[in-house]
Design an enzyme around this catalytic site. Structure first.
Site, PDB file in Angstrom:
ATOM      1  N   TYR A  23      37.928  37.764  46.485  1.00 26.94           N
ATOM      2  CA  TYR A  23      37.141  38.658  45.591  1.00 26.94           C
ATOM      3  C   TYR A  23      36.178  39.391  46.468  1.00 26.94           C
ATOM      4  O   TYR A  23      35.521  39.129  46.912  1.00 26.94           O
ATOM      5  CB  TYR A  23      36.455  38.001  44.747  1.00 26.94           C
ATOM      6  CG  TYR A  23      35.319  38.656  43.733  1.00 26.94           C
ATOM      7  CD1 TYR A  23      35.957  39.723  42.721  1.00 26.94           C
ATOM      8  CD2 TYR A  23      34.109  38.816  43.979  1.00 26.94           C
ATOM      9  CE1 TYR A  23      35.335  40.310  41.931  1.00 26.94           C
ATOM     10  CE2 TYR A  23      33.186  39.602  43.226  1.00 26.94           C
ATOM     11  CZ  TYR A  23      33.906  40.458  42.286  1.00 26.94           C
ATOM     12  OH  TYR A  23      32.988  41.406  41.411  1.00 26.94           O
ATOM     13  N   TYR A  40      42.581  44.767  38.148  1.00 29.22           N
ATOM     14  CA  TYR A  40      41.271  44.169  38.634  1.00 29.22           C
ATOM     15  C   TYR A  40      41.206  42.710  37.745  1.00 29.22           C
ATOM     16  O   TYR A  40      40.965  42.730  36.645  1.00 29.22           O
ATOM     17  CB  TYR A  40      40.049  44.963  38.429  1.00 29.22           C
ATOM     18  CG  TYR A  40      38.854  44.755  39.045  1.00 29.22           C
ATOM     19  CD1 TYR A  40      38.150  45.361  40.009  1.00 29.22           C
ATOM     20  CD2 TYR A  40      37.937  43.633  38.446  1.00 29.22           C
ATOM     21  CE1 TYR A  40      37.249  45.022  40.764  1.00 29.22           C
ATOM     22  CE2 TYR A  40      36.887  43.362  39.052  1.00 29.22           C
ATOM     23  CZ  TYR A  40      36.238  44.246  40.147  1.00 29.22           C
ATOM     24  OH  TYR A  40      35.293  43.885  40.684  1.00 29.22           O
TER      25      TYR A  40
END
Length: 397
Positions: free
Chosen positions: A349, A299
C-alpha cells in the site's frame, strides 16, 4: 467525442523502493525513499534526473498524513537545477490516478517537459489505520470519534453494511476480492503477502469493523513510488516504449463530498465508491467504454470498495457487484482481470501508486502476471474525499 489531448502525453519511467512492513523502513527517511524512487524512474526512462522540471503531487503533497513532500528539498537532494511547475491535487489517495492528469496538463500547457509524480509513505509515527482517532476534535471528526470511527476501515464498514442491506451483497464477495488479490501476489518477489489464502482462512480472520475482518483491510506498508510523464513526441526518443495517457479525470459530486468522513449521502452515493460521475467523464474523454478495458487496477484499500468501483465504472450494474465478483470475473482469465500485481491488499500500500506502475507494465507487456494483448488499462484512485479520480492508459503502436 474523444478528448482533444488523448495520447499527447505518455508515461516513460516508473521506479520504486523495496516495500516494507509498517515502520520497518526506519532508519531510512521519507526523503531518502523519494530520492531512490525518482532515480529508479529516471533510470527506467533513460533520463538524467537533472532533466526533471516538474512535480505533480496528490494528497496535498503529504506523504501519508504526517510527512510532507517538499519540492525544494527534493531538488536539493537530487541536484535538480530548476523546476517550472509544481502543484498538487487536494485531499488524499483519491487523487492518485488523477495526478497523471495534472502532470499531463502541465506538459500540454508548455509549463514543463518531464514531470514526476511521487508518493512516499512511512508509518513509524502514525498508523494511517487510526488517523481519525489521532487528530484533534473539530466539528467534522467530533461526529466520528465518539462512535469509535477512528480509521478509514471503521468508516468504510458503514458503507459496506449499507451495500449489503440494499443489494444483498455477501461477505463471500469481499472474500473473493481478497483471495483473487492474494493469488496474483504469490509469484511477485516484492509482495508482502505471498501465502495462499483460502475462503476458510478469510472467515476465520479477526473481525475489525463488522462486516470487515482483517483481510478486508489493505496492508500497512512503507516505501516510495515515482512515475515520470512527458509529451508523446519526447517519449519516442527515450528508453522505454511509451505508455499513452488516453484520458484522465478527477473530482466528484457534492453528494459524495467527504465520503466516509461524513455519512450524509443519499443511498445512490452512500452504497457506492463515489466514482460514477468521474467514470462517466473519463470514458467520454477516452472514447471507450468498460467493455474496451482489458485490465483494471482498482484502488483496493478495502475489499467492498472494489465491488462498488466495479459498479461505478460499468463492469456490472448497480447492486450487482457482489454476484459479479463471486462469479470469478475479476480473476486472471476472467472478463476483467483486476489488480494482477496483488494490489494494496497483498503486494503493498503506497496510496495508489503501485496501481499506476502495474498499468504501465501491463501495456509495456512486461508485467509478471501479464494480461494477453492488453490495449487499455483503467487505473482508479480513492474512494476517498473529493477528488476521486480515474486514468485510462493505452498501449502505443
Amino acid at each position: 467525442m474523444t478528448w482533444e489531448h488523448s495520447n499527447k502525453t505518455a508515461i516513460v519511467g516508473v521506479g520504486a523502493t523495496p516495500y516494507y512492513l509498517r515502520g520497518q523502513s526506519w532508519p531510512r527517511t521519507v526523503n531518502e525513499m523519494i530520492g531512490e524512487a525518482i532515480l529508479n524512474a529516471c533510470a527506467d526512462a533513460g533520463l538524467s534526473v537533472k532533466e526533471i522540471d516538474g512535480f505533480a503531487y496528490y494528497a496535498s503533497a503529504m506523504a501519508g498524513y504526517t510527512d510532507k513532500m517538499d519540492t525544494a528539498s527534493i531538488m536539493e537532494m537530487l541536484g535538480i537545477p530548476e523546476v517550472t511547475f509544481t502543484a498538487t491535487l487536494t485531499s488524499g489517495g483519491g487523487g492518485s490516478a488523477g495526478s497523471i492528469g495534472l502532470a499531463s496538463a502541465a506538459i500540454l500547457a508548455g509549463e514543463a517537459n518531464y514531470v514526476v509524480t511521487v508518493m512516499s509513505l512511512q508509518q513509524r509515527a502514525q498508523r494511517l489505520g487510526t488517523v481519525f482517532g489521532a487528530v484533534k476534535p473539530d466539528p467534522e471528526v467530533s461526529f466520528l470519534q465518539p462512535a469509535g470511527l477512528v480509521g478509514p476501515g471503521h468508516l468504510m464498514s458503514v458503507l459496506a453494511r449499507r451495500h449489503m442491506h440494499l443489494y444483498g451483497t455477501r461477505r463471500e464477495a469481499f472474500a473473493e476480492v481478497a483471495i483473487s488479490s492474494r493469488n496474483n501476489a504469490l509469484n511477485r518477489p516484492k509482495a508482502i503477502r505471498r501465502k495462499p489464502l483460502t475462503l476458510e482462512e478469510y472467515f476465520e480472520s479477526p473481525m475489525l469493523a463488522d462486516p470487515l475482518c482483517r483481510l478486508d483491510f489493505c496492508l500497512e506498508t512503507d516505501g516510495a513510488v515515482a512515475v515520470i510523464t512527458t509529451s508523446t513526441e519526447r517519449a519516442r526518443d527515450l528508453k522505454q516504449k511509451p505508455v499513452l495517457v488516453r484520458a484522465a479525470a478527477h473530482g466528484g459530486r457534492r453528494e459524495w463530498g467527504r465520503a466516509f468522513g461524513w455519512m450524509g449521502m443519499s443511498d445512490e452515493y452512500f452504497a457506492s465508491s463515489g466514482h460514477k460521475s468521474v467514470a462517466d467523464r473519463l470514458y467520454a474523454k477516452a472514447g471507450i467504454t468498460a467493455a474496451d478495458v482489458d485490465v483494471a487496477l482498482i484502488y483496493d484499500h478495502f475489499t467492498p470498495m472494489v465491488v462498488m468501483q466495479l459498479e461505478d465504472y460499468g463492469f456490472c450494474a448497480k447492486g450487482e457487484g457482489g454476484p459479479f465478483v463471486e462469479s470469478g470475473a475479476i480473476r486472471m482469465g476472467g472478463s476483467i482481470p483486476v489488480n494482477p500485481h496483488g494490489g494494496q491488499l497483498s503486494e503493498a500500500y503506497i496510496i495508489g501508486m503501485t496501481h499506476i506502475v502495474e498499468g504501465v507494465e501491463q501495456l509495456r507487456g512486461t508485467a509478471i502476471n501479464q494480461v494477453p494483448d492488453a490495449q487499455f488499462a483503467l487505473v482508479t484512485g480513492g474512494p476517498a474525499s473529493i477528488p476521486v479520480s480515474g486514468l485510462i492508459l493505452e498501449k502505443s503502436a
